[in-house]
Design a protein around this motif. Structure first.
Motif, mmCIF file in Angstrom:
data_model
loop_
_atom_site.group_PDB
_atom_site.id
_atom_site.type_symbol
_atom_site.label_atom_id
_atom_site.label_comp_id
_atom_site.label_asym_id
_atom_site.label_seq_id
_atom_site.Cartn_x
_atom_site.Cartn_y
_atom_site.Cartn_z
ATOM 1 N N ARG A 69 0.737 -1.129 -0.115
ATOM 2 C CA ARG A 69 0.117 -0.127 -0.056
ATOM 3 C C ARG A 69 0.536 1.339 -0.056
ATOM 4 N N TYR A 70 2.116 1.275 0.956
ATOM 5 C CA TYR A 70 2.664 2.524 0.874
ATOM 6 C C TYR A 70 3.878 2.539 0.177
ATOM 7 N N VAL A 71 4.219 1.535 -0.470
ATOM 8 C CA VAL A 71 5.694 1.380 -1.043
ATOM 9 C C VAL A 71 5.391 1.308 -2.576
ATOM 10 N N PRO A 72 5.527 2.474 -3.472
ATOM 11 C CA PRO A 72 5.258 2.054 -4.786
ATOM 12 C C PRO A 72 6.386 1.333 -5.771
ATOM 13 N N ILE A 73 6.149 0.058 -6.014
ATOM 14 C CA ILE A 73 7.428 -0.594 -6.662
ATOM 15 C C ILE A 73 6.748 -0.683 -8.088
#
Length: 187
Positions: free
Chosen positions: A183-187
């Motif tokens: 949710r919080y780390v765009p990969i």
């Protein structure tokens, strides 16, 4: 005849051209280009709806990851133990031998333990998914509970219950961490 041409045109849009010689800077003739589908191929439509590893892939992944992680952690612990046990009169050759022996012994033992935990977890998780036909957070928690209980079952009911509770909490924390990471780390 016109129907066949339109169906060929539609199938061309769902295909991509693949040139196996693209990295070699050779001129590619049309006969060497292959048409590959753009979407994954499944035998049944039900398989395409599930985005999950098979039980064999699951088993291999958890066991291998557990063994590798346990081996690295064990080798690190063995290195620390060997360095702590150095004596003032040790030669360099003796110190290297001590480090290699200690790291190898600890790494092998820890790798086997954590690999077995991964093996048990994968088996229980695949069994729960097969029995309930669901794959959600609770599946992982139940697999963690069962893994902890099965791993410490030989030490008695109390140890199995405590290890099961810790396994369930660890699985829940891992799933929550994975969801937060997505949710919080765009990969």
């Amino acid at each position: 005849m016109a129907a066949n041409q339109s169906s060929d045109h539609e199938s061309d849009q769902s295909m991509r051209l693949y040139n196996p010689y693209q990295n070699y800077e050779l001129p590619a003739k049309a006969q060497y280009l292959y048409k590959l589908p753009t979407s994954p191929e499944f035998l049944f439509t039900e398989e395409s709806l599930r985005q999950r590893r098979s039980w064999g892939e699951n088993l291999t992944f958890y066991t291998g990851t557990g063994y590798l992680g346990g081996s690295i952690a064990g080798a690190s612990a063995g290195l620390y133990s060997a360095v702590r046990n150095f004596e003032s009169g040790d030669t360099t050759k003796l110190k290297i031998n001590r480090v290699l022996n200690s790291s190898g012994q600890s790494g092998r033992a820890w790798g086997n333990r954590v690999g077995i935990i991964g093996l048990i977890y994968a088996g229980i998780e695949s069994g729960v998914v097969a029995a309930t036909d669901r794959d959600d957070v609770w599946t992982s928690v139940v697999a963690g509970l069962g893994t902890g209980a099965a791993y410490k079952a030989a030490r008695g009911v109390r140890s199995a219950a405590v290890a099961g509770a810790l396994g369930g909490l660890a699985a829940a924390a891992a799933v929550a961490g994975k969801q937060a990471l997505k949710r919080y780390v765009p990969i």
